[in-house]
Design a protein around this motif. Structure first.
Motif, PDB file in Angstrom:
ATOM      1  N   LYS A   1       0.809  -1.198   0.000  1.00 20.21           N
ATOM      2  CA  LYS A   1       0.000   0.000   0.000  1.00 20.21           C
ATOM      3  C   LYS A   1       0.854   1.263   0.000  1.00 20.21           C
ATOM      4  CE  LYS A   1      -3.978   2.256   1.748  1.00 20.21           C
ATOM      5  NZ  LYS A   1      -4.208   2.986   0.504  1.00 20.21           N
ATOM      6  N   TYR A   2       1.825   1.288   0.873  1.00 21.52           N
ATOM      7  CA  TYR A   2       2.665   2.479   0.937  1.00 21.52           C
ATOM      8  C   TYR A   2       4.008   2.163   0.329  1.00 21.52           C
ATOM      9  CZ  TYR A   2      -0.930   3.365   4.307  1.00 21.52           C
ATOM     10  OH  TYR A   2      -2.142   3.501   4.908  1.00 21.52           O
TER      11      TYR A   2
ATOM     12  N   ASN B   1      -7.988  -1.996  13.196  1.00 23.05           N
ATOM     13  CA  ASN B   1      -7.187  -1.195  12.257  1.00 23.05           C
ATOM     14  C   ASN B   1      -6.409  -2.070  11.285  1.00 23.05           C
ATOM     15  OD1 ASN B   1      -8.054   1.156  13.382  1.00 23.05           O
ATOM     16  ND2 ASN B   1      -6.336   1.275  14.809  1.00 23.05           N
ATOM     17  N   ARG B   2      -5.935  -3.194  11.823  1.00 18.43           N
ATOM     18  CA  ARG B   2      -5.185  -4.095  10.951  1.00 18.43           C
ATOM     19  C   ARG B   2      -6.098  -4.673   9.872  1.00 18.43           C
ATOM     20  NH1 ARG B   2      -2.007  -7.090  14.554  1.00 18.43           N
ATOM     21  NH2 ARG B   2      -3.947  -8.006  15.213  1.00 18.43           N
TER      22      ARG B   2
ATOM     23  N   MET C   1       3.261  -4.219   5.994  1.00 15.66           N
ATOM     24  CA  MET C   1       2.751  -4.197   7.363  1.00 15.66           C
ATOM     25  C   MET C   1       3.610  -5.119   8.205  1.00 15.66           C
ATOM     26  SD  MET C   1      -1.298  -4.384   6.675  1.00 15.66           S
ATOM     27  CE  MET C   1      -1.656  -4.824   8.340  1.00 15.66           C
TER      28      MET C   1
ATOM     29  N   GLU D   1       3.409  -2.282  14.127  1.00 22.56           N
ATOM     30  CA  GLU D   1       2.089  -2.151  14.734  1.00 22.56           C
ATOM     31  C   GLU D   1       2.160  -2.214  16.242  1.00 22.56           C
ATOM     32  OE1 GLU D   1      -0.696  -4.940  13.354  1.00 22.56           O
ATOM     33  OE2 GLU D   1      -0.148  -4.442  11.297  1.00 22.56           O
TER      34      GLU D   1
ATOM     35  N   ALA E   1      -7.905  -2.175   2.806  1.00 20.50           N
ATOM     36  CA  ALA E   1      -7.476  -1.084   1.929  1.00 20.50           C
ATOM     37  C   ALA E   1      -6.578  -1.604   0.813  1.00 20.50           C
ATOM     38  CB  ALA E   1      -6.741  -0.014   2.744  1.00 20.50           C
ATOM     39  N   ILE E   2      -5.736  -2.570   1.146  1.00 17.86           N
ATOM     40  CA  ILE E   2      -4.850  -3.157   0.142  1.00 17.86           C
ATOM     41  C   ILE E   2      -5.665  -3.912  -0.910  1.00 17.86           C
ATOM     42  CG2 ILE E   2      -3.173  -5.030  -0.171  1.00 17.86           C
ATOM     43  CD1 ILE E   2      -1.870  -3.885   2.465  1.00 17.86           C
TER      44      ILE E   2
ATOM     45  N   GLU F   1      -8.646  -3.204   8.722  1.00 20.16           N
ATOM     46  CA  GLU F   1      -8.910  -2.083   7.822  1.00 20.16           C
ATOM     47  C   GLU F   1      -7.777  -1.886   6.815  1.00 20.16           C
ATOM     48  OE1 GLU F   1      -9.662   1.889   9.599  1.00 20.16           O
ATOM     49  OE2 GLU F   1     -11.368   1.711   8.216  1.00 20.16           O
ATOM     50  N   ARG F   2      -6.557  -2.039   7.280  1.00 20.19           N
ATOM     51  CA  ARG F   2      -5.422  -1.865   6.372  1.00 20.19           C
ATOM     52  C   ARG F   2      -5.370  -2.972   5.333  1.00 20.19           C
ATOM     53  NH1 ARG F   2      -0.801  -0.619  10.635  1.00 20.19           N
ATOM     54  NH2 ARG F   2       0.587  -0.612   8.839  1.00 20.19           N
ATOM     55  N   CYS F   3      -5.673  -4.184   5.742  1.00 18.45           N
ATOM     56  CA  CYS F   3      -5.734  -5.277   4.763  1.00 18.45           C
ATOM     57  C   CYS F   3      -6.843  -5.021   3.747  1.00 18.45           C
ATOM     58  CB  CYS F   3      -5.984  -6.612   5.449  1.00 18.45           C
ATOM     59  SG  CYS F   3      -4.558  -7.259   6.325  1.00 18.45           S
TER      60      CYS F   3
END
Ligand code: GDP
Ligand code: ZN
Length: 354
Positions: free
Chosen positions: A96-97, A126-127, A261, A266, A133-134, A129-131
């Motif tokens: 992602k980043y 949040n984790r 990640m 984290e 987002a990817i 959510e980040r997955c």
């Protein structure tokens, strides 16, 4: 096994025609090795390499084949092939980043991603959510899987599941237990014939165990987690494609580090909010909380306000994160060297007038 069973369809066929690749055989990249690929078509598997020409044309590492890609190949010799071209990708799984040098496709043409979280660890929205987002970035449909329901009471499971559903409204949530064999049918039912799936989640949540159950055999080594630290061992398995009895296709375990990640980052970000709050009162803004005078964090340890174990664990995680940063920088240097190598080779090609 026909190309359709490997996930080929009209979308890819139209790309192939548009690129004028009708004369080439099409195959799918099913595994990536150092410097070569394993590809598969209706006739079987080949060990494949990319052409020099393709290396010259590559603008970035994203142009290189990835597991899941459809490629135009030429057979040569015994079960060997050359990859002439990578077809455009329907979906991509990538960091992602990412900065320019690191942008790298981890896997391609995935139809559905299972975002796995388990109940035995710092359970973390949040984790998830980040997955998600990817997955969203790559155009891939997600399903959330909450594994290890056997470890907590049914009431706790239900309350956590409802939090997840509340936060991620439109996404299906499945609860599973490999031990009790809960939810495994529901999970299999999400895996459709000729579609490609992958599992995304931190080390230790049970991805390998779930894959082995879906495959019906212990193909993948599981990763026993240390319960003291709650951290897995980060075993790096080669990414590979598996074919399920129901016709579904599964790509195993993209590592969390690859997608940008890390558990340690984290750990610092999420679990140590307490220490960060204390750190605002340290005398020096860049206090490392190890030896500086006027350190509010060490004061809190001394007074018993902050647990000493927690403090030590924090320092350990910071060091790991720093180490990880360093290896990233090394990697980037290597990429820059690679860029110079390509440029030189191109110049030489020009000089020789080819
Ligand atoms: P991965 O790192 O995500 O691939 O996780 P693994 O599949 O290696 O599993 C990590 C650990 O969790 C192993 O010790 C598994 O036996 C255990 N495990 C996996 N699924 C479950 C489950 O549903 N319930 C319980 N209690 N343990 C599980
Ligand atoms: Zn300090």
């Amino acid at each position: 096994m026909g190309l359709e069973d490997l996930g080929y369809g009209p979308w890819f066929e139209s790309k192939r025609k548009a690129l004028g690749l009708e004369d080439f055989a099409m195959a799918r990249v099913i595994a990536e090795h150092k410097g070569s690929y394993r590809v598969k078509d209706a006739a079987g598997e080949y060990l494949a390499t990319i052409t020099g020409r393709q290396m010259f044309d590559a603008l970035s590492r994203e142009d290189y084949p990835a597991v899941g890609d459809w490629v135009a190949i030429t057979e040569h010799g015994e079960k060997q092939a050359i990859i002439n071209r990578v077809l455009p990708r329907k979906t991509v799984l990538k960091r992602k980043y990412s900065d320019r040098f690191e942008s790298q496709v981890i896997a391609a043409n995935i139809d559905r991603v299972f975002v796995i979280e388990s109940f035995d660890r710092d359970y973390n929205l949040n984790r998830i959510e980040r997955c998600l987002a990817i997955a969203d970035d790559g155009g891939i449909r997600p399903v959330i899987v909450m594994n290890k329901v056997d470890l907590i009471s049914e009431a706790e499971v239900n309350s956590k599941i409802s939090q997840v559903k509340k936060r991620f409204k439109d996404i299906d949530v499945i609860k599973t237990s490999v031990i009790l064999e809960n939810g495994l049918h529901e999970l299999s039912a999400c895996i459709l014939k000729a579609e490609t799936h992958c599992l995304l989640g931190s080390s230790g949540v049970g991805k390998s165990s779930l894959i082995n159950r879906l495959l019906g055999s212990d193909v993948i080594r599981t990763n026993t987690i240390s319960h003291q630290t709650g951290k897995g061992k980060h075993t790096t398995t080669a990414r590979e494609m598996h074919f399920l009895a129901n016709g579904g296709i599964l790509i195993d375990n993209p590592g969390m580090r690859e997608i940008g990640m890390t558990d340690s980052e984290e750990g610092i970000e999420e679990a140590f909010k307490e220490i960060r709050a204390l750190a605002e009162r340290c005398r020096f803004k860049d206090c490392t909380h190890e030896h500086e005078p006027g350190c509010a964090v060490r004061d809190a340890v001394a007074s018993g306000e902050l647990d000493e174990k927690r403090y030590e664990n924090y320092l350990k995680l910071v060091k790991e994160a720093e180490y990880y940063e360093m290896t990233r920088l090394e990697k980037r240097r290597k990429d820059q060297q690679f860029g110079r190598f390509i440029r030189k080779a191109k110049e030489q090609q020009k000089r020789e007038g080819s």
